[in-house]
Design a protein around this motif. Structure first.
Motif, PDB file in Angstrom:
ATOM      1  N   GLU A  40      50.266  17.648   7.984  1.00 17.09           N
ATOM      2  CA  GLU A  40      49.738  18.171   9.245  1.00 17.09           C
ATOM      3  C   GLU A  40      49.226  19.592   9.041  1.00 17.09           C
ATOM      4  O   GLU A  40      49.866  20.397   8.385  1.00 17.09           O
ATOM      5  CB  GLU A  40      50.836  18.198  10.308  1.00 17.09           C
ATOM      6  CG  GLU A  40      51.291  16.847  10.744  1.00 17.09           C
ATOM      7  CD  GLU A  40      52.483  16.925  11.691  1.00 17.09           C
ATOM      8  OE1 GLU A  40      52.348  17.576  12.749  1.00 17.09           O
ATOM      9  OE2 GLU A  40      53.516  16.338  11.357  1.00 17.09           O
ATOM     10  N   GLY A  41      48.054  19.868   9.617  1.00 13.46           N
ATOM     11  CA  GLY A  41      47.491  21.204   9.552  1.00 13.46           C
ATOM     12  C   GLY A  41      46.625  21.469   8.341  1.00 13.46           C
ATOM     13  O   GLY A  41      45.872  22.432   8.325  1.00 13.46           O
ATOM     14  N   HIS A  59      54.884  12.273  11.538  1.00 16.60           N
ATOM     15  CA  HIS A  59      54.738  13.512  12.305  1.00 16.60           C
ATOM     16  C   HIS A  59      55.995  14.336  12.054  1.00 16.60           C
ATOM     17  O   HIS A  59      57.102  13.805  12.059  1.00 16.60           O
ATOM     18  CB  HIS A  59      54.603  13.198  13.795  1.00 16.60           C
ATOM     19  CG  HIS A  59      54.532  14.401  14.672  1.00 16.60           C
ATOM     20  ND1 HIS A  59      53.472  15.280  14.649  1.00 16.60           N
ATOM     21  CD2 HIS A  59      55.394  14.892  15.588  1.00 16.60           C
ATOM     22  CE1 HIS A  59      53.677  16.244  15.528  1.00 16.60           C
ATOM     23  NE2 HIS A  59      54.846  16.031  16.107  1.00 16.60           N
ATOM     24  N   SER A  81      40.974  12.579  10.981  1.00 18.83           N
ATOM     25  CA  SER A  81      40.806  13.970  11.431  1.00 18.83           C
ATOM     26  C   SER A  81      39.597  14.646  10.809  1.00 18.83           C
ATOM     27  O   SER A  81      39.098  15.637  11.333  1.00 18.83           O
ATOM     28  CB  SER A  81      42.067  14.782  11.117  1.00 18.83           C
ATOM     29  OG  SER A  81      43.181  14.246  11.800  1.00 18.83           O
ATOM     30  N   ARG A  88      41.141  19.312  10.603  1.00 18.15           N
ATOM     31  CA  ARG A  88      42.530  19.548  10.187  1.00 18.15           C
ATOM     32  C   ARG A  88      43.345  18.299  10.509  1.00 18.15           C
ATOM     33  O   ARG A  88      43.143  17.671  11.548  1.00 18.15           O
ATOM     34  CB  ARG A  88      43.144  20.738  10.934  1.00 18.15           C
ATOM     35  CG  ARG A  88      42.468  22.044  10.652  1.00 18.15           C
ATOM     36  CD  ARG A  88      43.015  22.624   9.397  1.00 18.15           C
ATOM     37  NE  ARG A  88      42.390  23.910   9.107  1.00 18.15           N
ATOM     38  CZ  ARG A  88      42.473  24.484   7.937  1.00 18.15           C
ATOM     39  NH1 ARG A  88      43.155  23.913   6.968  1.00 18.15           N
ATOM     40  NH2 ARG A  88      41.898  25.629   7.719  1.00 18.15           N
ATOM     41  N   TRP A  89      44.285  17.965   9.621  1.00 16.00           N
ATOM     42  CA  TRP A  89      45.121  16.778   9.842  1.00 16.00           C
ATOM     43  C   TRP A  89      46.051  16.984  11.033  1.00 16.00           C
ATOM     44  O   TRP A  89      46.685  18.028  11.161  1.00 16.00           O
ATOM     45  CB  TRP A  89      45.952  16.481   8.596  1.00 16.00           C
ATOM     46  CG  TRP A  89      45.132  16.117   7.405  1.00 16.00           C
ATOM     47  CD1 TRP A  89      45.078  16.802   6.220  1.00 16.00           C
ATOM     48  CD2 TRP A  89      44.258  15.001   7.261  1.00 16.00           C
ATOM     49  NE1 TRP A  89      44.207  16.170   5.363  1.00 16.00           N
ATOM     50  CE2 TRP A  89      43.694  15.063   5.978  1.00 16.00           C
ATOM     51  CE3 TRP A  89      43.885  13.949   8.094  1.00 16.00           C
ATOM     52  CZ2 TRP A  89      42.788  14.118   5.500  1.00 16.00           C
ATOM     53  CZ3 TRP A  89      42.981  13.012   7.623  1.00 16.00           C
ATOM     54  CH2 TRP A  89      42.442  13.098   6.347  1.00 16.00           C
ATOM     55  N   HIS A  90      46.125  15.976  11.885  1.00 15.66           N
ATOM     56  CA  HIS A  90      47.025  16.004  13.046  1.00 15.66           C
ATOM     57  C   HIS A  90      48.372  15.386  12.724  1.00 15.66           C
ATOM     58  O   HIS A  90      49.339  15.587  13.446  1.00 15.66           O
ATOM     59  CB  HIS A  90      46.393  15.247  14.221  1.00 15.66           C
ATOM     60  CG  HIS A  90      45.147  15.887  14.723  1.00 15.66           C
ATOM     61  ND1 HIS A  90      45.151  16.952  15.591  1.00 15.66           N
ATOM     62  CD2 HIS A  90      43.847  15.648  14.444  1.00 15.66           C
ATOM     63  CE1 HIS A  90      43.913  17.320  15.841  1.00 15.66           C
ATOM     64  NE2 HIS A  90      43.107  16.547  15.150  1.00 15.66           N
TER      65      HIS A  90
END
Length: 149
Positions: A40-41, A59, A81, A88-90
């Motif tokens: 993520e991010g 997540h 994404s 950016r990856w969620h």
């Protein structure tokens, strides 16, 4: 490479020329269980279409760590994404069984789509189909959770 793409139901809406263009910005890679595809991010600059194996989307939750959300297998798209700013990856993704996948350079795919609106439209349809399937899966899981005592 186009033979790997030709066999994927997800990409049947692409013409042979369009599949060849996507193949030109793709490679086939193999991953061992435990390999982290993305977090993520992080910068979303690629996507994967699983040929064999399994990838878990997760997540990170404060206090609980990584929570598994969905497993993806043969013919399924991992990562979307890359399609929308800020790229950016969620979520995150980890390989859970030996996996072979087509890896698409999403930066170059966006460039191809910008240069060829027909290809861009077809890629958008693939993304929308994937999104609808994921939303339906999530809806079913939520209904199942609601039914549990």
């Amino acid at each position: 490479m186009t033979t790997a793409l030709d066999s994927l139901p997800l990409l049947t809406g692409l013409s042979p020329t369009q599949r060849a263009a996507v193949a030109g910005v793709s490679t086939v890679e193999t991953y061992a269980p435990g390999h982290r595809l993305f977090d993520e991010g992080g910068v979303a600059d690629r996507c994967w279409v699983v040929l064999t194996g399994c990838v878990m989307i997760d997540h990170t939750t404060p206090g609980s760590g990584r929570v598994a959300l969905q497993s993806l297998g043969h013919g399924e798209l991992v990562g979307w994404s890359w399609a929308m700013p800020p790229h950016r990856w969620h979520f995150g993704a980890t390989v859970v069984s030996p996996t072979r996948a087509v890896v698409v350079d999403a930066v170059r795919l966006r460039e191809l789509a910008d240069a060829d609106p027909e290809l861009g439209y077809r890629v958008a349809l693939v993304m929308l189909e994937t999104l609808v399937e994921r939303l339906q899966t999530t809806r079913i899981r939520l209904l199942d959770l609601q039914r549990q005592p």
